[in-house]
Design a protein around this motif. Structure first.
Motif: not given
Lengths: 176, 176
Positions: B14-21, B28-40
DNA sequence: TGGTACATGTAACATGTTACATGATTAG
DNA sequence: CTAATCATGTAACATGTTACATGTACCA
């Protein structure tokens, strides 16, 4: 046997060994013990307990006793188990892992109907308020180590409550 | 297609879909995006991202684009994906899961050499102090939703720091 | 031309979750 | 006698982690 190479225990298995230091216990009892004492920061299911016990019996870290009434089967810590626990405890603990789905919905707040988000927040605020009340009702614990983890829980729950209360009105109440 | 039965998304998908909005992105980009914004508060690994993307492409929630330079393959959100995301956010989020190995060692403090426990505590205090400093260095974020999650992180880290500092001397310093 | 960062993916495995099957014992 | 609780365990699956294999493009 000191140099025997075994892959290090996982934390779940190690905690079962930790509880068995207080004497033999059955899987059933261990589930209750674990959920009661570490459940707040280390989730354990029944399935896992039986699986880990079987694996540790295989590895000689515990021994399964004879079946008693109601098929109760007590597990006893062995010297090898004691040693494995000591090794586990000496290794630096991994950093904590937090998985907080509510925060995911907050991050994607812009894609979510404001009232839906506000509803989720209100619901979770309630859950946390209840949990804080439960912790506070426990009072002082006799065991200082258990008390230290309870203190963590209290501080955590208060921080969460304060976070809810400090959220911007626009997010918290769903008024755009 | 509105009534099609699909098992609900997991939060990672679901969070991947969220970012794809915000437009097409590669794994590759999604990994970076996710770790940066929700990684914590939501750990995601590269393996998982590629696996979920493949599964969601299969299910029609995203479409894989043509390979570009460096084999980059952008994924695009479909209408079905948008709908699946909307369904996911409408469901009440699960309670958070905390797995804190350090607290396990604290609980079993009576079975642990005091200096070992004190060492673990000191080490983790350091780690948390660094993380708090990082969060504080971020300053104010433009996005109020991201700011809300950062605020959670700040309050959490301050609570953890205060907990460390309030531990009884006998536990914290290893002096029995 | 050689190292580093980019990029995708698979394989193998560990861990965690849910649901179910089975039976013993107790309490009403 | 019957429902609830105690107790063990399996099966099936979902999720998460680590390591590896492969190749591209940039930059010093």
């Amino acid at each position: 046997m000191a140099g025997m190479s075994h892959r290090p225990l996982n934390a779940t298995a190690a905690s079962l060994l930790g509880f068995l230091h207080n004497g033999p216990q059955t899987g059933w009892d261990l589930v209750a013990t674990a959920q009661g004492s570490i459940g707040a920061f280390w989730s354990i299911t029944q399935s896992q307990v039986y699986r880990e016990l079987a694996a540790m019996a295989q590895a000689g870290l515990v021994t399964a006793g004879e079946r008693e009434a109601r098929d109760r089967r007590p597990y006893t810590l062995t010297d090898a188990g004691r040693e494995a626990f000591a090794e586990w405890v000496a290794r630096p603990p991994d950093p904590e892992l937090i998985r907080f789905p509510l925060l995911l919905t907050v991050v994607f707040g812009a894609q979510i109907p404001p009232d839906v988000l506000a509803g989720h927040l209100a619901h979770h605020r309630e859950l946390h308020a209840k949990r804080l009340a439960e912790y506070e009702a426990l009072g002082e614990l006799a065991d200082p180590y258990a008390q230290a983890t309870l203190d963590f829980g209290l501080r955590y729950e208060r921080a969460v409550r304060d976070w809810f209360d400090a959220l911007p009105e626009s997010i918290r109440s769903g008024i755009a």
